[in-house]
Write an enzyme that holds these catalytic residues in place. Structure first.
Site, PDB file in Angstrom:
ATOM      1  CB  CYS A  79       5.363   4.321  -0.996  1.00 13.26           C
ATOM      2  SG  CYS A  79       4.121   4.777   0.201  1.00 13.26           S
ATOM      3  CB  CYS A  84       1.932   7.120  -0.699  1.00 15.50           C
ATOM      4  SG  CYS A  84       2.382   5.619  -1.550  1.00 15.50           S
ATOM      5  CE  LYS A  87      -1.104  10.923  -2.594  1.00 13.12           C
ATOM      6  NZ  LYS A  87      -1.200   9.844  -3.544  1.00 13.12           N
ATOM      7  CE1 TYR A 221      -5.094   5.791  -7.513  1.00 16.31           C
ATOM      8  CE2 TYR A 221      -4.640   4.724  -9.605  1.00 16.31           C
ATOM      9  CZ  TYR A 221      -5.178   4.682  -8.331  1.00 16.31           C
ATOM     10  OH  TYR A 221      -5.779   3.546  -7.875  1.00 16.31           O
ATOM     11  CD  GLU A 225      -3.156  11.143  -5.979  1.00 18.14           C
ATOM     12  OE1 GLU A 225      -3.930  10.383  -5.414  1.00 18.14           O
ATOM     13  OE2 GLU A 225      -1.917  10.977  -5.971  1.00 18.14           O
ATOM     14  CG  HIS A 488     -26.742  12.662  12.084  1.00 16.74           C
ATOM     15  ND1 HIS A 488     -26.780  12.840  10.715  1.00 16.74           N
ATOM     16  CD2 HIS A 488     -27.358  13.741  12.617  1.00 16.74           C
ATOM     17  CE1 HIS A 488     -27.414  13.976  10.443  1.00 16.74           C
ATOM     18  NE2 HIS A 488     -27.766  14.545  11.582  1.00 16.74           N
ATOM     19  CD  GLU A 493     -25.392  10.514   8.838  1.00 17.68           C
ATOM     20  OE1 GLU A 493     -26.191   9.842   9.497  1.00 17.68           O
ATOM     21  OE2 GLU A 493     -25.248  11.743   8.999  1.00 17.68           O
TER      22      GLU A 493
HETATM   23  P1  FAD Z   1       9.173   0.772  -5.155  1.00 19.18           P
HETATM   24  O1  FAD Z   1       8.596   1.402  -3.950  1.00 19.18           O
HETATM   25  O2  FAD Z   1       9.269   1.617  -6.370  1.00 19.18           O
HETATM   26  O3  FAD Z   1      10.635   0.260  -4.739  1.00 19.18           O
HETATM   27  C1  FAD Z   1      11.529  -0.334  -5.634  1.00 19.18           C
HETATM   28  C2  FAD Z   1      12.950   0.013  -5.239  1.00 19.18           C
HETATM   29  O4  FAD Z   1      13.872  -0.826  -5.949  1.00 19.18           O
HETATM   30  C3  FAD Z   1      13.321   1.443  -5.603  1.00 19.18           C
HETATM   31  O5  FAD Z   1      14.015   2.053  -4.550  1.00 19.18           O
HETATM   32  C4  FAD Z   1      14.240   1.254  -6.821  1.00 19.18           C
HETATM   33  O6  FAD Z   1      15.123   2.311  -7.026  1.00 19.18           O
HETATM   34  C5  FAD Z   1      14.944  -0.033  -6.442  1.00 19.18           C
HETATM   35  N1  FAD Z   1      15.579  -0.755  -7.557  1.00 19.18           N
HETATM   36  C6  FAD Z   1      15.194  -0.784  -8.855  1.00 19.18           C
HETATM   37  N2  FAD Z   1      16.001  -1.612  -9.556  1.00 19.18           N
HETATM   38  C7  FAD Z   1      16.909  -2.108  -8.684  1.00 19.18           C
HETATM   39  C8  FAD Z   1      17.987  -3.032  -8.790  1.00 19.18           C
HETATM   40  N3  FAD Z   1      18.259  -3.645  -9.943  1.00 19.18           N
HETATM   41  N4  FAD Z   1      18.719  -3.294  -7.688  1.00 19.18           N
HETATM   42  C9  FAD Z   1      18.437  -2.700  -6.498  1.00 19.18           C
HETATM   43  N5  FAD Z   1      17.424  -1.833  -6.337  1.00 19.18           N
HETATM   44  C10 FAD Z   1      16.655  -1.547  -7.406  1.00 19.18           C
HETATM   45  N6  FAD Z   1       0.186   4.042  -3.725  1.00 19.18           N
HETATM   46  C11 FAD Z   1      -0.767   4.046  -2.763  1.00 19.18           C
HETATM   47  O7  FAD Z   1      -1.168   2.979  -2.300  1.00 19.18           O
HETATM   48  N7  FAD Z   1      -1.284   5.216  -2.289  1.00 19.18           N
HETATM   49  C12 FAD Z   1      -0.872   6.424  -2.743  1.00 19.18           C
HETATM   50  O8  FAD Z   1      -1.369   7.452  -2.296  1.00 19.18           O
HETATM   51  C13 FAD Z   1       0.125   6.442  -3.750  1.00 19.18           C
HETATM   52  N8  FAD Z   1       0.571   7.617  -4.217  1.00 19.18           N
HETATM   53  C14 FAD Z   1       1.543   7.628  -5.175  1.00 19.18           C
HETATM   54  C15 FAD Z   1       1.963   8.853  -5.656  1.00 19.18           C
HETATM   55  C16 FAD Z   1       2.913   8.911  -6.644  1.00 19.18           C
HETATM   56  C17 FAD Z   1       3.372  10.253  -7.158  1.00 19.18           C
HETATM   57  C18 FAD Z   1       3.466   7.703  -7.160  1.00 19.18           C
HETATM   58  C19 FAD Z   1       4.511   7.760  -8.237  1.00 19.18           C
HETATM   59  C20 FAD Z   1       3.055   6.476  -6.688  1.00 19.18           C
HETATM   60  C21 FAD Z   1       2.088   6.423  -5.688  1.00 19.18           C
HETATM   61  N9  FAD Z   1       1.608   5.220  -5.185  1.00 19.18           N
HETATM   62  C22 FAD Z   1       0.642   5.211  -4.226  1.00 19.18           C
HETATM   63  C23 FAD Z   1       2.131   3.937  -5.685  1.00 19.18           C
HETATM   64  C24 FAD Z   1       3.192   3.358  -4.725  1.00 19.18           C
HETATM   65  O9  FAD Z   1       4.195   4.312  -4.485  1.00 19.18           O
HETATM   66  C25 FAD Z   1       3.795   2.105  -5.326  1.00 19.18           C
HETATM   67  O10 FAD Z   1       2.751   1.205  -5.629  1.00 19.18           O
HETATM   68  C26 FAD Z   1       4.762   1.410  -4.378  1.00 19.18           C
HETATM   69  O11 FAD Z   1       5.800   2.260  -3.989  1.00 19.18           O
HETATM   70  C27 FAD Z   1       5.344   0.173  -5.063  1.00 19.18           C
HETATM   71  O12 FAD Z   1       6.263  -0.456  -4.213  1.00 19.18           O
HETATM   72  P2  FAD Z   1       7.359  -1.450  -4.808  1.00 19.18           P
HETATM   73  O13 FAD Z   1       8.029  -2.062  -3.622  1.00 19.18           O
HETATM   74  O14 FAD Z   1       6.778  -2.322  -5.818  1.00 19.18           O
HETATM   75  O15 FAD Z   1       8.405  -0.517  -5.587  1.00 19.18           O
HETATM   76  P1  NDP Z   2      -1.614   6.065 -15.096  1.00 17.29           P
HETATM   77  O1  NDP Z   2      -1.303   4.906 -15.948  1.00 17.29           O
HETATM   78  O2  NDP Z   2      -2.641   5.944 -14.041  1.00 17.29           O
HETATM   79  O3  NDP Z   2      -2.035   7.302 -16.016  1.00 17.29           O
HETATM   80  C1  NDP Z   2      -1.238   7.709 -17.088  1.00 17.29           C
HETATM   81  C2  NDP Z   2      -1.918   8.839 -17.823  1.00 17.29           C
HETATM   82  O4  NDP Z   2      -1.042   9.350 -18.833  1.00 17.29           O
HETATM   83  C3  NDP Z   2      -3.187   8.425 -18.528  1.00 17.29           C
HETATM   84  O5  NDP Z   2      -4.115   9.483 -18.449  1.00 17.29           O
HETATM   85  C4  NDP Z   2      -2.706   8.208 -19.973  1.00 17.29           C
HETATM   86  O6  NDP Z   2      -3.711   8.413 -20.920  1.00 17.29           O
HETATM   87  C5  NDP Z   2      -1.660   9.280 -20.102  1.00 17.29           C
HETATM   88  N1  NDP Z   2      -0.629   9.003 -21.109  1.00 17.29           N
HETATM   89  C6  NDP Z   2       0.055   7.858 -21.270  1.00 17.29           C
HETATM   90  N2  NDP Z   2       0.955   7.993 -22.259  1.00 17.29           N
HETATM   91  C7  NDP Z   2       0.825   9.249 -22.736  1.00 17.29           C
HETATM   92  C8  NDP Z   2       1.472   9.990 -23.749  1.00 17.29           C
HETATM   93  N3  NDP Z   2       2.456   9.446 -24.480  1.00 17.29           N
HETATM   94  N4  NDP Z   2       1.087  11.255 -23.983  1.00 17.29           N
HETATM   95  C9  NDP Z   2       0.095  11.801 -23.241  1.00 17.29           C
HETATM   96  N5  NDP Z   2      -0.560  11.165 -22.257  1.00 17.29           N
HETATM   97  C10 NDP Z   2      -0.192   9.894 -22.005  1.00 17.29           C
HETATM   98  O7  NDP Z   2      -0.209   6.497 -14.483  1.00 17.29           O
HETATM   99  P2  NDP Z   2       0.167   7.455 -13.302  1.00 17.29           P
HETATM  100  O8  NDP Z   2       1.555   7.852 -13.590  1.00 17.29           O
HETATM  101  O9  NDP Z   2      -0.850   8.520 -13.103  1.00 17.29           O
HETATM  102  O10 NDP Z   2       0.128   6.501 -12.045  1.00 17.29           O
HETATM  103  C11 NDP Z   2       0.895   5.295 -12.014  1.00 17.29           C
HETATM  104  C12 NDP Z   2       0.396   4.371 -10.943  1.00 17.29           C
HETATM  105  O11 NDP Z   2       0.799   4.849  -9.670  1.00 17.29           O
HETATM  106  C13 NDP Z   2      -1.123   4.288 -10.871  1.00 17.29           C
HETATM  107  O12 NDP Z   2      -1.606   3.278 -11.694  1.00 17.29           O
HETATM  108  C14 NDP Z   2      -1.382   4.011  -9.420  1.00 17.29           C
HETATM  109  O13 NDP Z   2      -1.543   2.637  -9.209  1.00 17.29           O
HETATM  110  C15 NDP Z   2      -0.157   4.533  -8.701  1.00 17.29           C
HETATM  111  N6  NDP Z   2      -0.560   5.731  -7.960  1.00 17.29           N
HETATM  112  C16 NDP Z   2      -1.466   5.614  -6.953  1.00 17.29           C
HETATM  113  C17 NDP Z   2      -1.924   6.727  -6.287  1.00 17.29           C
HETATM  114  C18 NDP Z   2      -2.936   6.589  -5.210  1.00 17.29           C
HETATM  115  O14 NDP Z   2      -3.148   5.487  -4.722  1.00 17.29           O
HETATM  116  N7  NDP Z   2      -3.578   7.662  -4.800  1.00 17.29           N
HETATM  117  C19 NDP Z   2      -1.435   8.053  -6.619  1.00 17.29           C
HETATM  118  C20 NDP Z   2      -0.474   8.071  -7.696  1.00 17.29           C
HETATM  119  C21 NDP Z   2      -0.068   6.940  -8.329  1.00 17.29           C
HETATM  120  P3  NDP Z   2      -4.570   7.206 -21.563  1.00 17.29           P
HETATM  121  O15 NDP Z   2      -5.687   6.963 -20.581  1.00 17.29           O
HETATM  122  O16 NDP Z   2      -5.007   7.746 -22.856  1.00 17.29           O
HETATM  123  O17 NDP Z   2      -3.648   6.033 -21.690  1.00 17.29           O
END
Ligand code: FAD
Ligand code: NDP
Length: 515
Positions: A79, A84, A87, A221, A225, A488, A493
């Site tokens: 995140c 997050c 982004k 997502y 985004e 408003h 609203e």
């Molecule tokens: P993470 O935050 O991924 O943390 C896990 C950590 O563990 C990492 O640092 C990893 O490297 C480390 N790790 C892995 N294996 C090991 C190991 N064996 N030993 C030690 N460390 C290890 N969510 C929202 O709510 N709002 C958003 O707007 C949003 N935007 C997103 C945008 C993008 C591009 C992405 C990819 C995700 C987004 N998310 C968003 C999702 C959000 O980032 C994740 O749901 C959240 O970070 C999950 O937290 P976590 O603690 O499960 O894992």
């Molecule tokens: P998603 O699982 O949401 O979407 C993956 C997309 O990739 C789908 O459209 C899927 O299509 C497509 N896809 C999967 N495999 C292939 C392939 N082999 N070739 C072509 N297309 C493929 O994953 P994201 O990476 O977008 O996001 C991961 C998670 O991160 C989300 O579920 C969300 O919870 C979190 N996130 C949250 C955000 C927020 O809160 N604003 C922002 C960003 C991430 P199909 O539908 O056909 O499977």
């Protein structure tokens, strides 16, 4: 009991728990640590910091492996570093570009009409912000006395974890409880050139080169985004959609979102999958693809290819077999208490199978788990009605059921859908399109009409839906909604003015803003 009640209502419940349980935690343990957390992201850190509040001795291991393109980052997880936060900052940067043009319509004299973003500068300020958060995180952990080790942790047996120190020394420690919070990383498709030539969301926020013409593969997502902020920053993105946009979301709203993106000049390659990537003599990326509907092949040339095809759980280094933890599709299986198949080993956040991959979900489940483990709490994480937002220029936010889900669960005859288009006041002067400003409430058909789902496309959707999410969790009905006096002129609203049902067939386009 009276004291407990009054402290509970005054928000000091945590202090009571702390008093009652801190001592017992310390005395009882025969392990090196009461809790070892594997992964220092949203969920792991929340759990670790909460546990020390109750006197637990906590160690958190966090390690980030560099991406194939060489990107790496600090503590805090996805995140903060590659999710997050960067982004949202890039989303904001792209909205500001649009706002500068709107400012002219509002009478601002903006001398330089050739307004362009500076990608390198944007990346720099975003990365500076992230580094400051990394630093604050480390200080916070030190202050709270959570031991933090920058290393990969893995199981030796159900109570023993091993890791390597920076000097290469192998260490082992024992823990009464272990929380797996290792999150996930982006997937790469198994096609030629994917890893060598493509990047993912792990790279884009620190990408030194301007992205230019970008192919974004995936329409979840991340894909939507990223495509939107790239477009807002003046680049030329194409989204490759394998099946449908935003699978799992309300269909009507998702299609509106795709239409809004098309209106803004983002290209879509529908029902298409990538077949391979290669570098051209000019240094560009030639992508071969196949349309799965027409069964025809095509190709195009891009500057950047960004894989946004979902994320895989990071179980690979954990040696879960040694602990006996059961997994499914690279995720950890847990029960309603976040316990894995091994009772003293838990999981929170993205690594859990079948739960929303969202930061607030990871944080709250981590905190609640720590309270149950060390403060005698029995409160479980409620994974229902989690609000979420897709940060596209008109954002889409929702909470509760989609229309399809409500129909599936209750039957079409038992639900009522209230809907409406609306015209944000601030859109008129710059003549912004409000064609896709739309909202709907999915409700039960009978009684006070309990609301099952709320959906909104428009400005600052996340800010709008957050409050309604609390109302929905408290049993919001259509009757209450329509008896709520609006603020408003706001767009939020509009939820208090939803009087047209889909069933009625009445045109939900408003005649004016104030009637
Ligand atoms: P993470 O935050 O991924 O943390 C896990 C950590 O563990 C990492 O640092 C990893 O490297 C480390 N790790 C892995 N294996 C090991 C190991 N064996 N030993 C030690 N460390 C290890 N969510 C929202 O709510 N709002 C958003 O707007 C949003 N935007 C997103 C945008 C993008 C591009 C992405 C990819 C995700 C987004 N998310 C968003 C999702 C959000 O980032 C994740 O749901 C959240 O970070 C999950 O937290 P976590 O603690 O499960 O894992
Ligand atoms: P998603 O699982 O949401 O979407 C993956 C997309 O990739 C789908 O459209 C899927 O299509 C497509 N896809 C999967 N495999 C292939 C392939 N082999 N070739 C072509 N297309 C493929 O994953 P994201 O990476 O977008 O996001 C991961 C998670 O991160 C989300 O579920 C969300 O919870 C979190 N996130 C949250 C955000 C927020 O809160 N604003 C922002 C960003 C991430 P199909 O539908 O056909 O499977």
């Amino acid at each position: 009991m009276m004291l407990l009640k009054s402290l509970r209502s005054s928000g000091s419940f945590r202090s009571v728990l702390l008093l009652r349980f801190a001592g017992s935690v310390r005395n009882a343990s025969k392990f090196d640590y009461d809790l070892v957390v594997l992964g220092g992201g949203s969920g792991g850190l929340a759990c670790a910091k909460e546990a020390v509040e109750y006197g637990a001795r906590v160690l958190c291991l966090d390690y980030v492996k560099p991406t194939p393109a060489g990107t790496k980052w600090g503590v805090g997880g996805t995140c903060v570093n590659v999710g997050c936060i960067p982004k949202k900052l890039m989303h904001q940067a792209s909205l500001l570009g649009e706002a500068v043009h709107e400012a002219v319509a509002y009478g601002w004299n903006v001398n330089d009409r050739d307004i362009k973003p500076d990608w390198k500068k944007l990346v720099k300020v975003v990365q500076n912000h992230i580094k400051s958060v990394n630093w604050v995180t480390r200080v916070d952990l030190r202050d709270k006395k959570v031991e933090y080790v920058n290393s990969i942790g893995s199981f030796v047996n159900p109570h023993t974890i091993k890791y390597k120190t920076k000097q290469g020394e192998l260490k082992q420690l024992t823990a009464q409880y272990v929380v797996i919070a290792v999150g996930g990383r982006p997937r790469y498709p198994p096609i030629k050139g994917a890893i060598e030539l493509g990047i993912t969301s792990d790279d884009i926020f620190s990408y030194e080169k301007e992205p230019g013409r970008t192919l974004v593969v995936g329409a979840g997502y991340v894909g939507l985004e990223c495509a939107c902020f790239l477009k807002g920053l003046g680049y030329d993105p194409t989204v490759m959609v394998r099946s449908i946009v935003l699978r799992g979301f309300d269909r009507q709203m998702s299609e509106f979102l795709a239409a809004m993106m098309t209106e803004r000049g983002i290209h879509f390659l529908n029902t298409t999958i990538p077949m391979g990537v290669e570098r051209t003599p000019e240094g560009k990326l030639l992508v071969q693809y196949r349309n799965t509907t027409t069964q025809t092949d095509g190709s195009d040339v891009f500057d950047t290819v960004l894989w946004a095809i979902g994320r895989k759980g990071l179980i690979e280094d954990l040696n879960l077999g040694a602990a006996g933890v059961q997994t499914y599709n690279d995720k950890v299986i847990v029960d309603h208490t976040e316990a894995t198949s091994v009772p003293h080993i838990f999981a929170v956040g993205d690594i859990i199978y079948g739960r929303p991959e969202l930061t607030p979900v990871a944080i709250l489940s981590g905190r609640l788990l720590a309270r149950r483990l060390f403060a005698g709490s029995t409160q479980l994480m409620d994974y229902t009605d989690v609000a979420t937002t897709v940060f596209t220029p008109l954002e889409y936010s929702c909470v509760g059921m989609s229309e399809e889900m409500a129909i599936e669960r209750l039957g079409a005859d038992n639900i009522e859908v209230f809907h409406g288009y609306y015209k944000p006041t601030e859109f008129f002067i710059p003549q912004k399109s409000f064609r896709h400003c739309y909202l709907k409430a999915v409700a039960e058909v009978s009684g006070d009409q309990k609301i099952l789902g709320l959906h909104y496309i428009g400005p600052v959707a996340g800010e709008v839906i957050q409050g309604f999410a609390a109302a929905l969790k408290s049993g919001l009905t259509v009757k209450t909604l329509l008896n709520t006096v609006g603020i408003h002129p706001t767009t939020a609203e509009e939820f208090t003015r939803l009087s047209i049902t889909k069933r009625s067939g009445v045109d939900p386009t408003p005649a004016s803003c104030c009637s």
